[in-house]
Design a protein around this motif. Structure first.
Motif, mmCIF file in Angstrom:
data_model
loop_
_atom_site.group_PDB
_atom_site.id
_atom_site.type_symbol
_atom_site.label_atom_id
_atom_site.label_comp_id
_atom_site.label_asym_id
_atom_site.label_seq_id
_atom_site.Cartn_x
_atom_site.Cartn_y
_atom_site.Cartn_z
ATOM 1 N N PHE A 154 3.180 -4.294 3.215
ATOM 2 C CA PHE A 154 4.198 -3.241 3.115
ATOM 3 C C PHE A 154 3.524 -1.899 2.908
ATOM 4 N N LEU A 155 3.949 -0.948 3.691
ATOM 5 C CA LEU A 155 3.436 0.411 3.525
ATOM 6 C C LEU A 155 4.580 1.231 2.949
ATOM 7 N N THR A 156 4.393 1.778 1.751
ATOM 8 C CA THR A 156 5.517 2.485 1.133
ATOM 9 C C THR A 156 5.210 3.965 1.040
ATOM 10 N N GLY A 157 6.271 4.720 0.901
ATOM 11 C CA GLY A 157 6.071 6.164 0.799
ATOM 12 C C GLY A 157 7.328 6.837 0.290
ATOM 13 N N TYR A 158 7.243 8.127 0.188
ATOM 14 C CA TYR A 158 8.345 8.909 -0.371
ATOM 15 C C TYR A 158 9.242 9.388 0.762
ATOM 16 N N LEU A 190 0.856 -1.192 0.000
ATOM 17 C CA LEU A 190 0.000 0.000 0.000
ATOM 18 C C LEU A 190 0.884 1.231 0.000
ATOM 19 N N SER A 191 0.488 2.202 -0.774
ATOM 20 C CA SER A 191 1.344 3.378 -0.891
ATOM 21 C C SER A 191 0.699 4.575 -0.198
ATOM 22 N N LEU A 192 1.509 5.263 0.624
ATOM 23 C CA LEU A 192 0.990 6.451 1.280
ATOM 24 C C LEU A 192 0.898 7.611 0.309
ATOM 25 N N THR A 193 1.762 7.574 -0.697
ATOM 26 C CA THR A 193 1.791 8.675 -1.658
ATOM 27 C C THR A 193 0.497 8.731 -2.455
ATOM 28 N N GLY A 222 18.397 2.543 -0.364
ATOM 29 C CA GLY A 222 17.289 1.704 -0.813
ATOM 30 C C GLY A 222 16.602 0.988 0.328
ATOM 31 N N ASP A 223 15.297 0.741 0.171
ATOM 32 C CA ASP A 223 14.523 -0.023 1.149
ATOM 33 C C ASP A 223 13.239 -0.454 0.475
ATOM 34 N N ALA A 224 12.654 -1.545 0.976
ATOM 35 C CA ALA A 224 11.413 -2.025 0.362
ATOM 36 C C ALA A 224 10.283 -1.028 0.576
ATOM 37 N N ALA A 225 10.347 -0.278 1.658
ATOM 38 C CA ALA A 225 9.262 0.657 1.956
ATOM 39 C C ALA A 225 9.476 2.036 1.338
ATOM 40 N N MET A 226 10.600 2.187 0.646
ATOM 41 C CA MET A 226 10.888 3.486 0.036
ATOM 42 C C MET A 226 10.427 3.464 -1.398
ATOM 43 N N GLU A 227 9.640 4.432 -1.798
ATOM 44 C CA GLU A 227 9.231 4.453 -3.202
ATOM 45 C C GLU A 227 10.277 5.104 -4.073
#
Lengths: 692, 125
Positions: free
Chosen positions: A419-423, A322-325, A534-539
């Motif tokens: 996974f919660l991803t974001g910028y 899921l993306s916060l962006t 880099g990271d899995a949660a980083m977009e």
């Protein structure tokens, strides 16, 4: 989950390995299965290799609602008819033909069916093994399904005979001679008993049915489980030749138990969690690659979908990232195993937990809202103020109608990984060269990642390079990604990678070139600086070239190691290698052929001279023995010597030493024998002339 | 001085005639040897001649397959040596081998030759 080809055990192992942490999302049967079914079950001119496989294909198509059966109907019905009319059919033959017919609906005369029914009744009377009972009873059941009356007169007796093969632990034996019990046989026996009950013309003794119910409960005690909560049946003793994997065994038991539960009154005392675990096992297989496995999966799931004990409700997440962006919503689907609608219920997000960032509050007890049109439960995560990262979500289903608790199994608390991803923003990046004595902040340059300017730094071995920055998540917290590296590359070849240290608030690195001299092989020149985060949660994981630094280093001392040989371009490593030119020894100069042949002639001249000399001396063969036996020995002796010389010639030309020695041995024995004869004769004649 | 010259001439003449006389006496003595010994002597001469021709050939073309050269030369020399041994054993005037029957000596000669030639053929290459 990955499709399973080959041994099912391997698939189960992969399941088990991947699920040491919370469950990967299980999905109900979907269109992926439907298209796979059409690819797996392909008839050749409407025919499958056997009636058994025809049934597998037809049943799968029927359950999934796919496939064209008209051509199969046309090609297979004659085979079915022939099988039913044949006088020498075995119970299995009738069984195969009848169950295919139950789906195809071929035009078979009622006379033929009545004839088959009476044959089956006779077979049941004379049956003694479990498989014979099973085939005959289920065959008769299919005959009944076609509209012909088929009543089992001695239902009690047949029930008793089948029951007699059961064991105390809930398993069954295949026949009375075989002492080994099998779980697979239990499933078959239960299906046969269910058939007997539905074919009986009167009531079957309830006490006997109660005993069988008790046996089923005992059978379920032997169920096995994996770490992720899936449950399955497997054999205790595995016989090499008749090995049925966990899938086939579980499918058999499911069919038997579901059929039995459907015909008897009253409930079976099996907890819904166990049915749920079995459904989970069947679904985590994914899409099997073998047609028999596929049939077993779909067939047993169809029995589970409509069973009378408890129907499992599967909670699945269409998307686990899921993306916060983009302000995604957490979406959850609750359906039966085949994707049909569930009864009214509410999904509760009981808890979220993460192993990483400790200072964000975990969310508790959030109720998901229901979208009626798309049949999805959803939750907005942005208002929850959850930061980016990896989370374990725990869900619980609560049914609206309390009576449904007896019909459906909800599976308790289920865990899923999300996974919660974001910028991630890089704050205050600074790079510069410092002198040994201390900070000279005047030379620190602020970087701007949005612009593509490259910095140019110059340093010598007495200075240090410093890089620092902060990483901030969308919610403003400090972020510690999985990978933060800086790479210095010397003139496109030799690379050095350094990891940045993280303090409470920022990431920084200070490269002290004096200490690093040996590590960078004393190579002076231009080094390109690259930063990788880099990271899995980083977009926005990135690899940026920050610029370059010109290093002036002293000359390397004697003993320093050379940089390792750089591998050539990745792909040219697989190309053709450089051709190796072998230098052969120049062959010796040989004389011209004519000269060699001349000298060959010269070598033979002395032989000629020898023969002429012999003639001059007046050699004669008067001494040659005249009487037959000595003469024969002499001739053979000379022949033997000639043969030996011939053997030597052949030895030079083609034989090897072993063959030659073998033949020489034989010839030698012969020569000794004849030579002794000849020479002793000559010796005796010469002594005779001497004495005379 | 003239006398000195005449003496020299006479001495030379006598030395030449001495050599001739020696040669003649050797020839007549040789004629007395039995035929079988003469055959063996002829055989030895044949073998040595063949060996000499091979050496001359090698002198011309070089010793490239040296093993072949050695095989050839040693075959000739070996058989010559064996023939000489046979001559010694067969010679009736030789007191040492009085009791040895010549057929036995000949059998040894044949056997040794066969072994020699087996080895030579192996080494010939």
């Amino acid at each position: 989950m990955a499709p399973d080809h080959g041994s099912f055990g391997l698939g189960a192992l992969i399941c088990a390995l991947m699920l040491i942490c919370p469950a990967a999302s299980i999905r109900p049967i979907s269109d992926a299965h439907r298209s796979a079914a059409l690819e797996l079950f392909v008839p050749v001119d409407g025919l499958f290799p056997s009636l058994e496989e025809t049934y597998h294909a037809l049943r799968t198509f029927l359950i999934l609602g796919v496939g064209e059966t008209s051509e199969i109907n046309r090609a297979t019905c004659p085979v079915v008819l022939e099988k039913l009319k044949s006088p020498s059919s075995s119970p299995k033959g009738f069984y195969d033909a009848l169950r295919v017919n139950s789906i195809l609906g071929c035009q078979i005369g009622s006379e033929t069916l009545e004839d088959v029914a009476s044959q089956l009744r006779d077979l049941i009377k004379g049956a003694d093994s479990l498989m014979d009972f099973y085939y005959s009873v289920i065959g008769l059941l299919h005959v009944k399904g076609q509209g012909v009356s088929a009543v089992l007169s001695d239902a009690q007796g047949v029930f008793h005979s089948i029951k007699a093969l059961s064991q105390s632990d809930g398993r069954w034996r295949f026949d009375s001679n075989n002492a080994e019990s099998s779980t697979h046989a239990a499933g078959i026996a239960l299906e046969a008993l269910a058939g007997v009950v539905s074919l009986a013309d009167g009531e079957v003794d309830q006490s006997k049915i109660g005993i069988v119910k008790h046996d089923i409960v005992k059978l379920f005690d032997s169920i096995k489980s994996y770490d992720d909560g899936t449950l399955y049946f497997h054999e205790k003793h595995i016989d090499g030749s008749e090995y049925e994997g966990p899938l086939a065994t579980t499918a058999s038991v499911v069919r038997g138990v579901a059929s039995f539960a459907a015909v008897v009154s009253g409930k079976l005392n099996i907890p819904g969690d166990k049915i749920f675990g079995i459904a989970k096992f069947l679904l985590t297989i994914g899409v099997p690659g073998i047609s028999k496995d596929f049939f077993n999966q779909i067939d047993s799931l169809s029995y589970i979908e409509n069973n009378r004990i408890s129907i499992p409700l599967i909670l699945s997440l269409p998307s686990t990232v899921l993306s916060l962006t983009t302000k995604d919503q957490l979406k959850v689907e609750v359906t039966t195993v085949f994707g049909s609608a569930a009864p009214p219920l509410t999904v509760n997000l009981v808890q979220t937990s993460t192993s990483e960032v400790k200072n964000t509050p975990t969310v508790e007890n959030q109720e998901l809202q229901f979208d009626q049109e798309n049949n999805i439960h959803y939750l907005d995560i942005v208002p929850l103020k959850i930061d980016i990262g990896k989370y374990t979500l725990k869900f619980e289903i609560s049914l609206h109608d309390p009576e449904n608790l007896n019909i459906y199994a909800t599976g308790g608390r289920m865990q899923y990984l999300v996974f919660l991803t974001g910028y991630v923003k890089v704050d205050n990046p600074q790079i510069g060269v410092l002198d040994t004595d201390g900070e000279s902040s005047a030379s620190l340059v602020k970087l701007d990642f949005s612009k593509l300017d490259k910095v140019s730094l110059v340093a010598n071995h007495l200075q240090k390079m410093r890089l620092s920055f902060q990483l901030v998540t969308p919610l403003g917290h400090t972020f510690k990604p999985h990978q933060v590296y800086i790479k210095l590359r010397h003139e496109g070849r030799v690379e050095h990678i350094f990891q940045l240290e993280s303090s409470a608030r920022q990431y920084k690195i200070q490269l002290d070139f004096l200490a690093l001299l040996e590590q960078i092989y004393y190579l002076s020149g231009r080094y390109e600086i690259e930063l990788a985060i880099g990271d899995a949660a980083m977009e926005n994981s990135f690899l940026h070239i920050l610029g370059h630094i010109d290093l002036t280093l002293p000359d390397p001392p004697e003993k320093v190691s050379r940089p390792p040989p750089q591998s050539v371009d990745r792909y040219s490593r697989f190309g053709p290698k450089q051709e190796i030119l072998h230098i052969f020894r120049t062959p010796e100069k040989r004389p011209p052929k004519e000269l060699s042949f001349t000298f060959l002639g010269f070598t033979l001249l002395p032989l000629g001279g020898f023969l002429i000399g012999l003639l001059t001396l007046g050699v004669n063969l008067k001494g040659f023995p005249s009487s037959s036996l000595p003469a024969l020995s002499s001739i053979l002796f000379h022949a033997g010597i000639a043969a030996t010389l011939l053997l030597y010639g052949l030895f030079w030309l083609k034989f090897d030493l072993f063959t030659t020695l073998k033949l020489l041995g034989l010839l030698g024995v012969f020569l000794v024998f004849t030579g002794h004869r000849t020479l002793s004769y000559l010796a005796s004649t010469s002594t005779k002339t001497k004495t005379n | 001085m003239l006398m000195f010259r005449e003496l020299e001439f006479k001495m030379a003449k006598s030395s030449t005639s001495d050599a001739q006389a020696l040669f003649r006496s050797l020839r007549s003595a040789y004629a007395a040897t039995p035929t079988n010994l003469k055959i063996i002597d002829l055989y030895v001469v044949y073998a040595i001649t063949t060996a000499v021709i091979q050496v001359v050939y090698m002198g011309i073309v070089g010793s490239f397959p040296f093993n072949s050269f050695l095989a050839g030369v040693l075959s000739c020399l070996g058989t010559a040596v064996l023939a000489v041994c046979l001559r010694i054993q067969v010679n009736k005037e030789n007191k040492e081998f009085k009791d040895l029957p010549p057929e036995r000596a000949f059998a040894d000669f044949v056997l040794c030759n066969l072994v020699l030639h087996l080895v030579v053929m192996n080494f010939l290459g």
